[in-house]
Design a protein around this motif. Structure first.
Motif, PDB file in Angstrom:
ATOM      1  N   HIS A  20       0.825  -1.213   0.000  1.00 26.52           N
ATOM      2  CA  HIS A  20       0.000   0.000   0.000  1.00 26.52           C
ATOM      3  C   HIS A  20       0.858   1.261   0.000  1.00 26.52           C
ATOM      4  O   HIS A  20       0.571   2.223  -0.688  1.00 26.52           O
ATOM      5  CB  HIS A  20      -0.960   0.006   1.205  1.00 26.52           C
ATOM      6  CG  HIS A  20      -0.381   0.563   2.449  1.00 26.52           C
ATOM      7  ND1 HIS A  20       0.513  -0.140   3.243  1.00 26.52           N
ATOM      8  CD2 HIS A  20      -0.532   1.778   3.034  1.00 26.52           C
ATOM      9  CE1 HIS A  20       0.867   0.617   4.266  1.00 26.52           C
ATOM     10  NE2 HIS A  20       0.261   1.782   4.167  1.00 26.52           N
ATOM     11  N   LYS A  24       1.737   3.954  -3.144  1.00 27.71           N
ATOM     12  CA  LYS A  24       1.460   5.376  -2.913  1.00 27.71           C
ATOM     13  C   LYS A  24       2.682   6.232  -3.271  1.00 27.71           C
ATOM     14  O   LYS A  24       2.561   7.232  -3.979  1.00 27.71           O
ATOM     15  CB  LYS A  24       1.073   5.584  -1.448  1.00 27.71           C
ATOM     16  CG  LYS A  24       0.741   6.997  -1.069  1.00 27.71           C
ATOM     17  CD  LYS A  24       0.348   7.029   0.405  1.00 27.71           C
ATOM     18  CE  LYS A  24       0.064   8.442   0.869  1.00 27.71           C
ATOM     19  NZ  LYS A  24      -0.360   8.461   2.287  1.00 27.71           N
ATOM     20  N   SER A  29      -1.604   2.504  -8.073  1.00 28.00           N
ATOM     21  CA  SER A  29      -2.684   2.023  -7.214  1.00 28.00           C
ATOM     22  C   SER A  29      -2.832   0.525  -7.430  1.00 28.00           C
ATOM     23  O   SER A  29      -2.534   0.007  -8.507  1.00 28.00           O
ATOM     24  CB  SER A  29      -4.002   2.744  -7.508  1.00 28.00           C
ATOM     25  OG  SER A  29      -4.404   2.489  -8.834  1.00 28.00           O
ATOM     26  N   THR A  60      -3.766  -2.528   0.244  1.00 27.60           N
ATOM     27  CA  THR A  60      -4.198  -1.134   0.105  1.00 27.60           C
ATOM     28  C   THR A  60      -4.444  -0.632   1.525  1.00 27.60           C
ATOM     29  O   THR A  60      -4.298  -1.383   2.493  1.00 27.60           O
ATOM     30  CB  THR A  60      -5.499  -1.003  -0.724  1.00 27.60           C
ATOM     31  OG1 THR A  60      -6.595  -1.552   0.015  1.00 27.60           O
ATOM     32  CG2 THR A  60      -5.377  -1.699  -2.073  1.00 27.60           C
ATOM     33  N   GLU A  61      -4.845   0.615   1.648  1.00 26.49           N
ATOM     34  CA  GLU A  61      -5.069   1.158   2.990  1.00 26.49           C
ATOM     35  C   GLU A  61      -6.242   0.506   3.712  1.00 26.49           C
ATOM     36  O   GLU A  61      -6.384   0.652   4.920  1.00 26.49           O
ATOM     37  CB  GLU A  61      -5.256   2.675   2.917  1.00 26.49           C
ATOM     38  CG  GLU A  61      -3.969   3.383   2.586  1.00 26.49           C
ATOM     39  CD  GLU A  61      -4.082   4.896   2.670  1.00 26.49           C
ATOM     40  OE1 GLU A  61      -5.141   5.422   3.062  1.00 26.49           O
ATOM     41  OE2 GLU A  61      -3.082   5.555   2.341  1.00 26.49           O
TER      42      GLU A  61
END
Length: 173
Positions: A20, A24, A29, A60-61
């Motif tokens: 993630h 970034k 993405s 991912t977050e």
């Protein structure tokens, strides 16, 4: 094993960080659905899929690796260290996986040879309730990328415990 048994990386980052954060920093993405689609295409191909870090590493977050494992509905071989701390880390990983009903085929230890590794393996197998599939000890000297590849081809899973359990899992059902 031939390269066809290994899933090529869906994402590659230069930054040594969780996916993630690396994505970034590098302006990319990650779409978990595309990862699951790639994995689902490999379901019947005896493909080895390596995760990035542990089961709680964020892809991912808001999407953890363990969620991807669970949604892919595939079994897992846990790879742990031979060193101090591996009992805790490996048992926590096994607990997280089995409490989510994710099938665990066993665990494998990798790292430098040391006096703890035999006891580590015995205790993890006893308390974790899964099979010990073997270990690979790294040489003391640092290896180049090519030397490491040669070493891994020669030394990893010499008895084919990991490979056989993963390849034969569908045959047992």
């Amino acid at each position: 094993m031939p390269d066809t048994y290994f899933l090529n990386p869906s994402f590659v980052f230069k930054t040594p960080a969780s996916p993630h954060y690396a994505a970034k920093l590098e302006g990319q993405s990650i779409d978990p659905k595309s990862l699951l689609t790639a994995i689902s295409k490999e379901r019947k191909n005896n493909t080895l899929i390596e995760g990035a870090g542990g089961v709680f590493v964020p892809i991912t977050e808001d999407y953890l690796t363990i969620r991807g494992i669970q949604e892919s509905n595939l079994g897992v071989v846990v790879v742990g260290s031979t060193e101090l701390g591996t009992i805790n880390h490996t048992l926590l990983t096994l607990e997280a996986l089995t409490s989510r009903f994710i099938p665990v085929f066993g665990f494998y230890l990798v790292g430098p040879e040391n006096p703890l590794q035999e006891d580590n393996a015995t205790i993890i197998q006893k308390l974790g309730g899964v099979s010990f599939l073997g270990s690979t000890n790294f040489p003391e000297q640092k290896l180049s990328s090519e030397e490491f590849k040669t070493f891994a081809l020669d030394q990893f899973d010499k008895n084919r415990n990991v490979i056989d359990v993963v390849i034969n899992v569908d045959d047992e059902s």
